[in-house]
Design a protein around this motif. Structure first.
Motif, PDB file in Angstrom:
ATOM      1  N   VAL A 245       1.131  -1.123  -0.156  1.00 62.92           N
ATOM      2  CA  VAL A 245      -0.047   0.018  -0.063  1.00 62.92           C
ATOM      3  C   VAL A 245       1.099   1.204  -0.157  1.00 62.92           C
ATOM      4  CG1 VAL A 245      -1.761  -1.109   0.634  1.00 62.92           C
ATOM      5  CG2 VAL A 245      -0.481  -0.098   2.637  1.00 62.92           C
ATOM      6  N   ASP A 246       0.093   2.305  -0.702  1.00 67.00           N
ATOM      7  CA  ASP A 246       0.763   3.743  -0.826  1.00 67.00           C
ATOM      8  C   ASP A 246       0.747   4.175   1.607  1.00 67.00           C
ATOM      9  OD1 ASP A 246       1.575   3.707  -3.144  1.00 67.00           O
ATOM     10  OD2 ASP A 246      -0.930   4.460  -3.097  1.00 67.00           O
ATOM     11  N   GLU A 247       0.477   4.070   2.097  1.00 63.68           N
ATOM     12  CA  GLU A 247      -0.147   4.531   3.288  1.00 63.68           C
ATOM     13  C   GLU A 247      -0.335   3.439   4.302  1.00 63.68           C
ATOM     14  OE1 GLU A 247      -0.869   8.560   5.613  1.00 63.68           O
ATOM     15  OE2 GLU A 247      -2.313   8.219   3.893  1.00 63.68           O
ATOM     16  N   VAL A 248       0.383   3.531   5.328  1.00 66.91           N
ATOM     17  CA  VAL A 248      -0.741   2.599   6.709  1.00 66.91           C
ATOM     18  C   VAL A 248      -1.001   3.496   7.661  1.00 66.91           C
ATOM     19  CG1 VAL A 248       0.325   0.880   8.723  1.00 66.91           C
ATOM     20  CG2 VAL A 248       0.859   0.023   6.348  1.00 66.91           C
ATOM     21  N   MET A 249      -2.264   3.486   7.914  1.00 69.03           N
ATOM     22  CA  MET A 249      -2.580   4.247   9.535  1.00 69.03           C
ATOM     23  C   MET A 249      -3.320   3.677   9.768  1.00 69.03           C
ATOM     24  SD  MET A 249      -5.485   7.923   8.546  1.00 69.03           S
ATOM     25  CE  MET A 249      -4.680   8.616   7.569  1.00 69.03           C
ATOM     26  N   ILE A 250      -2.283   4.286  11.514  1.00 64.08           N
ATOM     27  CA  ILE A 250      -2.721   3.750  12.351  1.00 64.08           C
ATOM     28  C   ILE A 250      -4.107   4.668  13.183  1.00 64.08           C
ATOM     29  CG2 ILE A 250      -1.992   3.361  15.098  1.00 64.08           C
ATOM     30  CD1 ILE A 250       0.701   2.511  13.684  1.00 64.08           C
ATOM     31  N   VAL A 251      -5.181   4.932  13.750  1.00 62.63           N
ATOM     32  CA  VAL A 251      -5.995   5.523  13.890  1.00 62.63           C
ATOM     33  C   VAL A 251      -6.163   5.033  15.817  1.00 62.63           C
ATOM     34  CG1 VAL A 251      -8.135   6.548  13.533  1.00 62.63           C
ATOM     35  CG2 VAL A 251      -6.435   5.951  12.125  1.00 62.63           C
ATOM     36  N   GLY A 252      -6.349   6.042  16.278  1.00 60.95           N
ATOM     37  CA  GLY A 252      -7.207   5.894  17.624  1.00 60.95           C
ATOM     38  C   GLY A 252      -8.195   6.584  18.229  1.00 60.95           C
ATOM     39  N   HIS A 253      -9.040   6.097  18.259  1.00 61.82           N
ATOM     40  CA  HIS A 253     -10.269   7.717  19.267  1.00 61.82           C
ATOM     41  C   HIS A 253     -10.481   7.271  20.331  1.00 61.82           C
ATOM     42  CE1 HIS A 253     -14.560   8.699  19.454  1.00 61.82           C
ATOM     43  NE2 HIS A 253     -13.585   9.993  19.807  1.00 61.82           N
ATOM     44  N   SER A 279       2.073   6.294   9.561  1.00 64.18           N
ATOM     45  CA  SER A 279       0.991   7.777  10.186  1.00 64.18           C
ATOM     46  C   SER A 279       0.158   7.649  10.887  1.00 64.18           C
ATOM     47  CB  SER A 279      -0.067   8.671   8.676  1.00 64.18           C
ATOM     48  OG  SER A 279      -0.964   7.495   8.317  1.00 64.18           O
ATOM     49  N   LEU A 280       0.210   8.568  11.905  1.00 61.27           N
ATOM     50  CA  LEU A 280      -0.867   8.330  13.253  1.00 61.27           C
ATOM     51  C   LEU A 280      -1.549   9.365  13.211  1.00 61.27           C
ATOM     52  CD1 LEU A 280      -1.056   6.943  16.034  1.00 61.27           C
ATOM     53  CD2 LEU A 280       0.403   8.315  16.699  1.00 61.27           C
ATOM     54  N   LEU A 281      -2.508   9.326  13.860  1.00 59.99           N
ATOM     55  CA  LEU A 281      -4.174   9.527  13.769  1.00 59.99           C
ATOM     56  C   LEU A 281      -4.436   9.210  14.942  1.00 59.99           C
ATOM     57  CD1 LEU A 281      -5.728  12.131  12.737  1.00 59.99           C
ATOM     58  CD2 LEU A 281      -7.417   9.835  11.348  1.00 59.99           C
ATOM     59  N   THR A 282      -4.877  10.639  16.008  1.00 66.64           N
ATOM     60  CA  THR A 282      -5.264  10.644  17.400  1.00 66.64           C
ATOM     61  C   THR A 282      -6.591  11.575  17.366  1.00 66.64           C
ATOM     62  OG1 THR A 282      -3.820  11.369  17.879  1.00 66.64           O
ATOM     63  CG2 THR A 282      -3.316   9.898  18.258  1.00 66.64           C
ATOM     64  N   LEU A 283      -7.822  11.234  17.699  1.00 65.19           N
ATOM     65  CA  LEU A 283      -8.962  11.740  17.556  1.00 65.19           C
ATOM     66  C   LEU A 283      -9.818  11.570  18.659  1.00 65.19           C
ATOM     67  CD1 LEU A 283     -10.301  10.200  14.644  1.00 65.19           C
ATOM     68  CD2 LEU A 283      -9.037  12.060  13.972  1.00 65.19           C
ATOM     69  N   GLY A 284      -9.339  13.184  19.675  1.00 67.09           N
ATOM     70  CA  GLY A 284     -10.307  13.120  20.889  1.00 67.09           C
ATOM     71  C   GLY A 284      -9.434  12.481  21.852  1.00 67.09           C
ATOM     72  N   LEU A 312       7.847   8.651  10.871  1.00 68.58           N
ATOM     73  CA  LEU A 312       6.040   8.624  11.113  1.00 68.58           C
ATOM     74  C   LEU A 312       5.964   9.778  10.868  1.00 68.58           C
ATOM     75  CD1 LEU A 312       4.273   7.459  13.686  1.00 68.58           C
ATOM     76  CD2 LEU A 312       5.958   9.029  14.293  1.00 68.58           C
ATOM     77  N   VAL A 313       4.124  10.319  10.425  1.00 65.97           N
ATOM     78  CA  VAL A 313       4.010  11.494  11.148  1.00 65.97           C
ATOM     79  C   VAL A 313       2.547  11.338  11.936  1.00 65.97           C
ATOM     80  CG1 VAL A 313       1.971  12.900   9.729  1.00 65.97           C
ATOM     81  CG2 VAL A 313       4.402  12.142   8.825  1.00 65.97           C
ATOM     82  N   TRP A 314       1.970  12.488  12.237  1.00 62.08           N
ATOM     83  CA  TRP A 314       1.322  12.003  13.538  1.00 62.08           C
ATOM     84  C   TRP A 314       0.725  13.312  13.739  1.00 62.08           C
ATOM     85  CZ3 TRP A 314       2.677  11.700  20.032  1.00 62.08           C
ATOM     86  CH2 TRP A 314       1.456  11.637  20.178  1.00 62.08           C
ATOM     87  N   ALA A 315      -0.807  12.975  13.701  1.00 58.39           N
ATOM     88  CA  ALA A 315      -1.989  14.270  13.446  1.00 58.39           C
ATOM     89  C   ALA A 315      -2.466  14.363  15.045  1.00 58.39           C
ATOM     90  CB  ALA A 315      -2.094  14.721  12.117  1.00 58.39           C
ATOM     91  N   ASP A 316      -2.832  14.729  15.407  1.00 62.32           N
ATOM     92  CA  ASP A 316      -3.592  15.106  16.856  1.00 62.32           C
ATOM     93  C   ASP A 316      -4.639  15.456  16.121  1.00 62.32           C
ATOM     94  OD1 ASP A 316      -4.773  13.955  19.275  1.00 62.32           O
ATOM     95  OD2 ASP A 316      -3.311  15.847  20.162  1.00 62.32           O
ATOM     96  N   TYR A 317      -5.930  15.889  16.426  1.00 58.43           N
ATOM     97  CA  TYR A 317      -7.239  16.302  16.187  1.00 58.43           C
ATOM     98  C   TYR A 317      -8.011  16.304  17.651  1.00 58.43           C
ATOM     99  CZ  TYR A 317      -6.983  16.598  11.280  1.00 58.43           C
ATOM    100  OH  TYR A 317      -6.432  17.617   9.707  1.00 58.43           O
ATOM    101  N   GLN A 318      -8.065  17.448  17.986  1.00 57.76           N
ATOM    102  CA  GLN A 318      -9.019  18.123  19.482  1.00 57.76           C
ATOM    103  C   GLN A 318     -10.338  18.994  19.244  1.00 57.76           C
ATOM    104  OE1 GLN A 318      -5.184  20.057  21.405  1.00 57.76           O
ATOM    105  NE2 GLN A 318      -3.986  18.059  21.321  1.00 57.76           N
ATOM    106  N   ALA A 319     -10.993  18.593  20.164  1.00 58.10           N
ATOM    107  CA  ALA A 319     -11.948  19.464  19.740  1.00 58.10           C
ATOM    108  C   ALA A 319     -12.668  20.301  21.745  1.00 58.10           C
ATOM    109  CB  ALA A 319     -13.198  18.852  19.621  1.00 58.10           C
ATOM    110  N   PRO A 320     -12.788  21.644  21.468  1.00 56.96           N
ATOM    111  CA  PRO A 320     -12.954  22.445  22.849  1.00 56.96           C
ATOM    112  C   PRO A 320     -14.670  21.711  23.482  1.00 56.96           C
ATOM    113  CG  PRO A 320     -13.401  24.193  21.350  1.00 56.96           C
ATOM    114  CD  PRO A 320     -12.287  22.153  20.686  1.00 56.96           C
TER     115      PRO A 320
END
Length: 425
Positions: A245-253, A279-284, A312-320
């Motif tokens: 694959v072109d990207e392996v993305m690890i996601v956690g909420h 990549s690592l994507l963390t949500l809330g 790796l690239v890590w992006a963290d999305y947050q919400a007040p």
């Protein structure tokens, strides 16, 4: 914490001007790590399928298809495939949920009274060590969520004690003192047991066990969970080594954000090829629930390894608006650890829920903390930079999307319509 949400690390891997421009993602492998949830094997496939169907009806996706889910014989991996996009932007995504809900269900088989006792011990320990005050300093709303189950336990315990004492006094004239006291104690225990179904409906038992788990994990007392992390890391490393694959993305909420980070750190410990992109994507995410404890040395080291990694690239999305995350929290700054080298991760972004949720829906769910918490995994009502399905199914790699997101427009043939306000998680 009142810090403005938005941070791009000075050495963010995706922002390296010397790196070759990445091509679009045609094939992606997503591994999703649920939080502390006894129903993960059912919940996340159903949620994904429902929200993807709704998303496809509103947004200009072009090709859109989803296969049936298949669960591996050992029950640890649930897999389906999604195709989405238009023309050169079409992608094929293998989506997997890595399951540890059997570990959670084992906790739920523990008697409720035992869980209440563990919660009391954990809360007293957190007060003595100052952990609870530090969590309040990061997000007072989450502090209230933490205190809620403890407060309910105190109330339930007081009611049980009141009932037990009353029964013992009533029987004192007919039974010996010890026998009357024993019957009174059984009556109090019976009240707790009888209340269990009601407590489940208001998520109280889930919050009790969740807090106990985080307390135990932060002190290194969850060997069963550590063993599962090792299995997950081996699984993800195998995907990376296959290079299909072109990207392996690890996601956690939610608390799964920490699980995803722990898996990613273990993957980096292994000898892996440079491609595909990881990549690592963390949500809330609720990282501080465990990492705020100085005794959580392994977990804190895992997070700091990710902070300094250029692999790796890590992006963290947050919400007040979400009570159950820590808006403004930056592990490179707020964990109490000094990065050993350049700060490369995570890129922190706000979901800007007010801009992507229909105003009527937003007004309704603003008072429903659990519903708002799950918005991270739901379809947008309106186009915006945060878009769960564009992040996990779109042609942009995670780092590219964080820096310059391509907004998916609404379908031109379908004008925006009011969205039902009673959608449940």
């Amino acid at each position: 914490m009142t810090t403005q949400i938005g941070f791009t690390p000075p050495d963010f891997p995706a922002a390296d001007p010397a790196a070759p421009a990445p091509g679009p993602v045609r094939r992606r492998h997503v591994v999703y790590l649920p939080g502390y949830d006894p129903e993960a094997g059912k919940r996340y496939r159903a949620l994904f399928a429902r929200e993807f169907t709704r998303y496809a009806k509103r947004f200009a996706l072009g090709t859109r298809s989803i296969t049936r889910a298949e669960t591996r014989p050992d029950g640890l991996v649930q897999t389906w495939t999604v195709e989405a996009g238009r023309g050169e932007a079409e992608t094929r995504t293998t989506y997997q949920v890595l399951l540890w809900d059997d570990v959670v269900r084992a906790d739920f088989r523990r008697p409720l009274i035992a869980s209440m006792a563990l919660l009391t011990a954990g809360m007293l320990h957190s007060l003595a060590t100052g952990k609870l005050f530090r969590l309040y300093g990061l997000n007072w709303k989450y502090g209230n969520v933490i205190l809620y189950p403890f407060g309910m336990v105190l109330i339930l315990g007081a009611l049980a004690a009141f009932l037990g004492t009353g029964v013992a006094h009533l029987l004192a004239g007919w039974l010996p003192g010890f026998a009357a006291g024993l019957v009174g104690a059984l009556a109090g225990i019976g009240l707790v047991l009888a209340a269990t179904p009601l407590l489940d409906r208001i998520f109280l038992r889930q919050l009790i066990n969740d807090w106990v788990f985080n307390w135990q994990h932060s002190n290194g007392w969850r060997r069963d969970y550590e063993d599962r992390l090792a299995l997950f890391a081996d699984h993800v490393a195998g995907i990376v080594r296959a290079g299909e694959v072109d990207e392996v993305m690890i996601v956690g909420h939610s608390s799964g954000g920490l699980t995803a980070a722990e898996v990613a750190a273990r993957v980096l410990e292994k000898a892996l090829p440079a491609a595909p992109r990881l990549s690592l994507l963390t949500l809330g995410a609720g990282l501080p629930l465990v990492t705020i404890n100085p005794r959580a040395r392994r977990v804190r080291a895992d997070v700091m390894r990710l902070v300094g990694s250029d692999r790796l690239v890590w992006a963290d999305y947050q919400a007040p608006q979400d009570w159950m995350n820590f808006p403004g929290f930056n592990p490179a700054r707020d964990l109490g650890e000094t990065p050993a080298g350049p700060v490369r991760n995570p890129a922190i972004r706000s979901t800007k829920f007010r801009e992507i949720i229909d105003p009527a829906v937003y007004r309704r769910i603003s008072f429903r903390p659990f519903r708002m918490h799950f918005q991270f995994l739901m379809a947008n009502d309106l186009p915006g930079e945060f878009d769960f399905f564009a992040l996990t199914l779109g042609p942009q790699a995670l780092g590219e999307r964080v820096l310059a997101p391509e907004i998916v427009p609404l379908r031109p043939e379908t004008p925006p319509e009011p969205v039902p306000v009673h959608r449940e998680i």
